[in-house]
Structures are given as C-alpha cells and as structure tokens.
Design a protein around this motif. Sequence first.
Motif, PDB file in Angstrom:
ATOM      1  N   PRO B 285     -28.796 -13.291 -45.432  1.00 52.68           N
ATOM      2  CA  PRO B 285     -29.508 -12.112 -45.959  1.00 52.68           C
ATOM      3  C   PRO B 285     -29.621 -10.962 -44.964  1.00 52.68           C
ATOM      4  N   VAL B 286     -29.485 -11.246 -43.666  1.00 58.60           N
ATOM      5  CA  VAL B 286     -29.616 -10.189 -42.679  1.00 58.60           C
ATOM      6  C   VAL B 286     -28.530  -9.121 -42.884  1.00 58.60           C
ATOM      7  N   VAL B 316      -2.586  -8.600 -28.819  1.00 59.91           N
ATOM      8  CA  VAL B 316      -1.407  -7.748 -28.905  1.00 59.91           C
ATOM      9  C   VAL B 316      -0.738  -7.855 -27.545  1.00 59.91           C
ATOM     10  N   TYR B 317       0.330  -8.600 -27.496  1.00 60.25           N
ATOM     11  CA  TYR B 317       0.991  -8.873 -26.230  1.00 60.25           C
ATOM     12  C   TYR B 317       1.750  -7.632 -25.761  1.00 60.25           C
ATOM     13  N   PRO B 318       1.633  -7.203 -24.520  1.00 63.92           N
ATOM     14  CA  PRO B 318       1.024  -7.912 -23.407  1.00 63.92           C
ATOM     15  C   PRO B 318      -0.280  -7.299 -22.864  1.00 63.92           C
ATOM     16  N   ASN B 319      -0.944  -6.379 -23.577  1.00 62.09           N
ATOM     17  CA  ASN B 319      -2.074  -5.773 -22.851  1.00 62.09           C
ATOM     18  C   ASN B 319      -3.383  -5.678 -23.615  1.00 62.09           C
ATOM     19  N   CYS B 320      -3.512  -6.396 -24.732  1.00 56.66           N
ATOM     20  CA  CYS B 320      -4.741  -6.178 -25.506  1.00 56.66           C
ATOM     21  C   CYS B 320      -5.200  -7.441 -26.225  1.00 56.66           C
ATOM     22  N   SER B 321      -6.504  -7.598 -26.278  1.00 54.63           N
ATOM     23  CA  SER B 321      -7.132  -8.678 -27.031  1.00 54.63           C
ATOM     24  C   SER B 321      -8.310  -8.054 -27.762  1.00 54.63           C
ATOM     25  N   PHE B 322      -8.463  -8.349 -29.051  1.00 58.48           N
ATOM     26  CA  PHE B 322      -9.554  -7.695 -29.780  1.00 58.48           C
ATOM     27  C   PHE B 322     -10.031  -8.562 -30.921  1.00 58.48           C
ATOM     28  N   MET B 323     -11.150  -8.162 -31.533  1.00 59.58           N
ATOM     29  CA  MET B 323     -11.696  -8.904 -32.653  1.00 59.58           C
ATOM     30  C   MET B 323     -12.573  -8.021 -33.522  1.00 59.58           C
ATOM     31  N   GLY B 324     -12.392  -8.161 -34.850  1.00 59.04           N
ATOM     32  CA  GLY B 324     -13.144  -7.352 -35.797  1.00 59.04           C
ATOM     33  C   GLY B 324     -14.551  -7.853 -36.021  1.00 59.04           C
ATOM     34  N   GLN B 325     -14.732  -9.164 -35.983  1.00 59.30           N
ATOM     35  CA  GLN B 325     -16.016  -9.759 -36.371  1.00 59.30           C
ATOM     36  C   GLN B 325     -17.182  -9.153 -35.563  1.00 59.30           C
ATOM     37  N   PHE B 326     -16.970  -8.941 -34.262  1.00 61.70           N
ATOM     38  CA  PHE B 326     -18.010  -8.298 -33.447  1.00 61.70           C
ATOM     39  C   PHE B 326     -17.523  -7.013 -32.773  1.00 61.70           C
ATOM     40  N   ARG B 327     -16.397  -6.512 -33.250  1.00 66.87           N
ATOM     41  CA  ARG B 327     -15.932  -5.171 -32.848  1.00 66.87           C
ATOM     42  C   ARG B 327     -15.760  -5.013 -31.339  1.00 66.87           C
ATOM     43  N   GLN B 328     -14.948  -5.880 -30.761  1.00 64.36           N
ATOM     44  CA  GLN B 328     -14.671  -5.840 -29.327  1.00 64.36           C
ATOM     45  C   GLN B 328     -13.170  -5.625 -29.111  1.00 64.36           C
ATOM     46  N   LEU B 329     -12.824  -4.911 -28.029  1.00 61.20           N
ATOM     47  CA  LEU B 329     -11.407  -4.765 -27.668  1.00 61.20           C
ATOM     48  C   LEU B 329     -11.284  -4.758 -26.151  1.00 61.20           C
ATOM     49  N   ARG B 330     -10.338  -5.552 -25.666  1.00 61.45           N
ATOM     50  CA  ARG B 330     -10.136  -5.619 -24.222  1.00 61.45           C
ATOM     51  C   ARG B 330      -8.728  -5.131 -23.898  1.00 61.45           C
ATOM     52  N   ILE B 331      -8.633  -4.299 -22.868  1.00 61.04           N
ATOM     53  CA  ILE B 331      -7.337  -3.835 -22.379  1.00 61.04           C
ATOM     54  C   ILE B 331      -7.108  -4.438 -21.003  1.00 61.04           C
ATOM     55  N   ARG B 348     -18.370   0.983 -32.997  1.00 56.12           N
ATOM     56  CA  ARG B 348     -19.365   1.143 -34.052  1.00 56.12           C
ATOM     57  C   ARG B 348     -18.627   1.226 -35.390  1.00 56.12           C
ATOM     58  N   LEU B 349     -19.111   0.467 -36.366  1.00 59.22           N
ATOM     59  CA  LEU B 349     -18.577   0.574 -37.727  1.00 59.22           C
ATOM     60  C   LEU B 349     -19.232   1.781 -38.361  1.00 59.22           C
ATOM     61  N   LYS B 350     -18.465   2.837 -38.599  1.00 54.82           N
ATOM     62  CA  LYS B 350     -19.081   4.045 -39.158  1.00 54.82           C
ATOM     63  C   LYS B 350     -19.606   3.762 -40.559  1.00 54.82           C
ATOM     64  N   GLY B 351     -20.827   4.183 -40.776  1.00 54.72           N
ATOM     65  CA  GLY B 351     -21.441   4.004 -42.090  1.00 54.72           C
ATOM     66  C   GLY B 351     -22.192   2.695 -42.243  1.00 54.72           C
ATOM     67  N   PRO B 353     -25.235  -0.121 -41.215  1.00 54.62           N
ATOM     68  CA  PRO B 353     -26.603  -0.049 -40.695  1.00 54.62           C
ATOM     69  C   PRO B 353     -26.629  -0.273 -39.181  1.00 54.62           C
ATOM     70  N   GLU B 354     -27.658   0.288 -38.553  1.00 50.29           N
ATOM     71  CA  GLU B 354     -27.778   0.233 -37.104  1.00 50.29           C
ATOM     72  C   GLU B 354     -27.760  -1.205 -36.572  1.00 50.29           C
ATOM     73  N   GLN B 355     -28.290  -2.138 -37.371  1.00 46.59           N
ATOM     74  CA  GLN B 355     -28.347  -3.527 -36.912  1.00 46.59           C
ATOM     75  C   GLN B 355     -26.957  -4.069 -36.565  1.00 46.59           C
ATOM     76  N   MET B 356     -25.948  -3.637 -37.309  1.00 45.88           N
ATOM     77  CA  MET B 356     -24.588  -4.121 -37.031  1.00 45.88           C
ATOM     78  C   MET B 356     -24.155  -3.706 -35.626  1.00 45.88           C
ATOM     79  N   TYR B 357     -24.535  -2.469 -35.269  1.00 43.69           N
ATOM     80  CA  TYR B 357     -24.160  -1.965 -33.944  1.00 43.69           C
ATOM     81  C   TYR B 357     -24.944  -2.683 -32.850  1.00 43.69           C
ATOM     82  N   ARG B 358     -26.210  -2.939 -33.116  1.00 42.85           N
ATOM     83  CA  ARG B 358     -27.023  -3.663 -32.115  1.00 42.85           C
ATOM     84  C   ARG B 358     -26.481  -5.069 -31.909  1.00 42.85           C
ATOM     85  N   ASP B 359     -26.021  -5.699 -32.975  1.00 43.14           N
ATOM     86  CA  ASP B 359     -25.383  -7.019 -32.844  1.00 43.14           C
ATOM     87  C   ASP B 359     -24.164  -6.921 -31.928  1.00 43.14           C
ATOM     88  N   THR B 360     -23.403  -5.844 -32.113  1.00 45.21           N
ATOM     89  CA  THR B 360     -22.199  -5.640 -31.300  1.00 45.21           C
ATOM     90  C   THR B 360     -22.551  -5.555 -29.823  1.00 45.21           C
TER      91      THR B 360
END
Lengths: 167, 439
Positions: B285-286, B316-331, B348-351, B353-360
């Motif tokens: 429900p959150v 993405v070989y050879p310089n990137c790792s990322f994930m949508g679930q918590f919106r992270q990307l590493r170079i 930040r997922l545009k549009g 709620p703020e809670q999603m960004y705080r989770d990130t």
Amino acid sequence: MGAIESTGVASDAALREAEQLLFREAWLLDQHRLDEWLDLFTEDATYWVPLERGQLDPWNTSSIIFDDRTLLQIRVRQYAHPRAHARLPAARTCHQVCNVMILGSDGSELRVGSSLVLVEYRKERQRVFGASVEHRLRRTPAGLRVAAKRVDLVNSEAELDGIAFLF
Amino acid sequence: MGMFGREQLAMMVRPDRVHRALYSDPAIFELEMQRLFGRAWLVVGHESQIPAAGDFLTTRMGREPVIVTRHADGTVKVMINRCSHRGSTVCEDARGHCAEFVCPYHGWTYRTDGSLRFVPLAHGYGRDVERKKSELGLVNVPRVESYRGFLFASLAADGPTLSDFLGPLSSSFDDMVDRAPDGEVEVAGGVFKHAYHGNWKLVLENHLDGLHPNYVHASSVQAARDAPDPAQPERYADIAIRQMRQNGAPEAIWESIGIWTTDFGHGYMADYHSDSRLVVGMDNPVFAGYRERLEHKIGKERAAKVLSVTRWNSIVYPNCSFMGQFRQLRIVHPLAVDRTIVYTYSFRLKGAPEQMYRDTIAFANVVNGTASWVLTDDLEVYERVQKGLTAQAGDWVYLARGYGGDADDAGRTRRGATGTSELPIRSQFAAWLRYMTAE
C-alpha cells in the motif's frame, strides 16, 4: 544563544564539559570500545556525514553516512561478525579533536563546533581525513549526551576508497 | 603490442576460464584502453545533467578526460578535455554552464562544440596556426547518441550503431524510464565516487553474481537481522534494514531467479526480493499513490505491465551498471590495471510522489555509499581478488559455474542455467575477446 556566549564563567564550564565529552568520544572510537561509544548518543540521535559541501538535508541528497541510532547499532554489530571482511581487522584510528567552540545553546542543548583530524591505518595503508564537526549535546539524567553529530569532511566529494570506520 | 597477438589473447580466454593476466597485466590494460574502451559505446551521462545550451559536465571515457556539452544548436557534443596547443585541460568543473572554454595556460578559447574561437597573439604562432584554425579545435569524440535520455559516446569513428550495440538490453533502460509517470527521469541526489585497488572488470562481474551476497555480505545481513523489525509507522532505517536482510536471501532463491546475457557482453538479472516494500510491483500500500499517478498518466493496463518488470542490475559492457527498481546508475572509470573508480548516480522519477525519491536516496546510501555496510565489503573483496591474482602460482580464473547449462532464450538473449550461473562473466569475456582481436 546569548547566555552562554556572553557570560564568561558559564561558557568556561560548559566548554570544558563539552570538550571532555568530545575527547571521550574520540578516545572510545580509537580504543574500539564501540558499545560504550554508542552509549554516548541519545535514543533519538542522528549521525551525519554529508556527501556534499554545504548539504542542506539528508533526504534530498545522499550521504556518506546518515544514521539514526538503529543504523548506528547495525554498524557497531557488524564489527563483531566473523566475516566482516572490510572490518577484519578493524581500522586503527587516531581521532584528534581540536578547536572546540560553543556555538550556541537553546537551554537544553549545546551546539558545539570542533575540527577533526583523523589518521586511519589498515592493511599497509594510512589515510588522513580532516573535517569540521558540529555536535548537539543534550543534558539528560544520565549526563551530557550526543543528540546529533554532523561531520563535514573536507574531501567528502572526492573519489574515496571504502570507509569502514567511524568519524 | 606484439606480445599480445590475436592468438595469444585467444589462448587466454577459454570457455570456462580466463588467464589471470587479464586482471593483472599492465600491458593488457593498455591494450584494453585502445581496443575495448577505445571502440565500445560508453555511457557518458544523462540529458538531464545538461538541459540548456552552454551546460556541460566532465567525465572520462576509459582514461580519456572528456567534456560533454549542450551546444548552442541543442546538440550534445563530447570532446577530449585537452587544449590543442600545449595540452592542458580546458575545464576542471564537474558540471556547470559557460559560453566558451578558455585554456588557463595561454588563453586559447573554444566554443561549446570545441571549435577554436580565439588564439591570443595568434600571429606569434606563425601563419600555420592561423590557416589551420579550423583543425585546431578540441578533438571531438566521433560518435555521440542518446537512448531514452542516456548519453552514449564512442571514441571510434566506425562500429555498430548504438541500437545494434544495446540490442535487447535497451529494455532495461525502458524499464527505468517507463516507471516515471511523466515519462522522464533526471539525475539528482549527489554522486558517490568510490575507488578500489582492483581491476575494472571486477565490479561488472560482481553486479550479476547471485552467489556472492551470502558470503561477501554475511556480516551486514546478520547485523540487519539482529536489528528491530521494520515497523509502522515506517522508520528511516527500515529501507536499509530491509535491503540488507534481502541480501541474505536463501541460496534456493538466488538459484531460481533468471539471469540473461546479450551480445556485446551486456546482461541483466531478475529481482530476488521477496519484501513487498522494496518492489513496487508487489502491491504494498505504500506505493498506492505512485501507482495511481502512473495509471493516471499511462493507463491501468500499461502501468501494470511496466510495474510487472522485476529486473535488478543490468550491465552495459564495459562501463555501466544500472537498475530501474531503485533508480541507480554506476559508471566505471578504469584508471590502471589495479585501480578503478566508480561514479554512482541516483535518478528522480519525474511525476512520482516524493516518497519514491526518498526511497532512492535511502537505497543509494545503503548499497552505494562509500561508507555503506554493504559496499565496503564488496570493495574489500575486489582488492583481495586483485591481490590474489598477482600470484604466479595459478594461471587460471575459473568461471565454470553453470557452464554447459546456458541456453538461448527469447529476444536474442541467453539465459543462465540458474540465477547463480557465471554466464554473465563468460559473456563479458566473449565480448572482450571480440573487441581485443578485431581488426
């Protein structure tokens, strides 16, 4: 704010008491007496090492560390685990606390500024960190306790090797 | 580079093992900078970092220092951060806005597309410089493209298109962006820059390694299990506690999840989380407010489809790792054969709620923070691998887990026999060998 800054006598006593708490905190960290170190913090304490210079809050920007008491407890417990790879052996540290200053008071809490120079040694590598630190110290029945600690590293925005010790 | 001819390189990459020199030999690292990082598409940033004309960021492509700019005409330019005169960098800020780049040494001045605008006392350099002014701009990186807002560049003039390069892996970027009710994500929340004394490949191998968490992260799993259970009302610490506990998922779970690879060494892993507070698609429900906004923007059916994707890390070989679930990307920035820097970004997922960004932000602190309970143990193990691989006693690094069980799957992917298969590493080395031995 005014009372402590304007009356020299109160200021001296308060400063001395605050200093002793900060020195004791540093000593406990250097001795790896982490359970006792944690006891210096209030139940609602926060421990914050911002990622960015001048960072306004821990909610909208990431932090190198932003812990409440629960998370600090996890940090302390992690050291005791037999497979805490980055903490075995635990880094040896020398926390030098200096330039201690009372920044203000709101009656029940003191704002105390200090500078920290920290030497860390682990596995043939030695690093030096410098930071501006601000404590909020609260008078409790058990004595003066840390209600909040903020550590602004001079190199918080740098490319940093892993940090497995406490400032 | 006679030392490492095609045949010799091929001998060092076997189907189920590779030679330790691939992690430890400085000569191979030099060759990688030319042939792998000098050829592949590399992630250099995101459009949201340079929205307006004159905006720029600096980064590296492999070891090459580059400036990524939004030029006056709105196009994105990527150029080598090196003055054409005596070689100084012309920009040192991580991000900013400017009309032109002025070399601090002798004042050569460049426009935001790298073209040379002005040379002080130009006549002093002789007529040659005046005549060649058009050739003396900052060296432009020949190919720059964008996919769903993510900026890619290649140091090679020729090669596969970005679309061919990404192939089925583009769906992981779709997964990240489609989660935004407004259809866009933006970089926000600061950049962790963590460093380790180890080869750059180690981090990419680790991010699709489902067997390591129970060993590498044993101490944070246990400490989080000992902590008080997440409660209502939610506490700040809960995200961290939940995530650290999930790392200790039973091996049967790790074995059962999907792990896929695609051409060019890319790959992705299915989510292993059983905690509904960490997976939007599990109806906690959150997330009701977020789900409503997404449904409002893209419709109920489409929203359900977007949220049904349970994908964890993508490489993405050879310089990137990322994930949508918590919106992270590493170079990944390789500096030397045994030194690597990883920049990690939050989105930040545009549009939403703020809670999603705080989770990130909370999630970034737990897994990507330089002092995190989790990351510090990963970095420690990378360094220990690097140290072990300097030993001359053993030549081979074994990558045989699941070997023989890999199978072709839908959409031009290959799936590992189990979720802990070392297929992603084998696939990365297959791509490595193609880059390294291509003409």
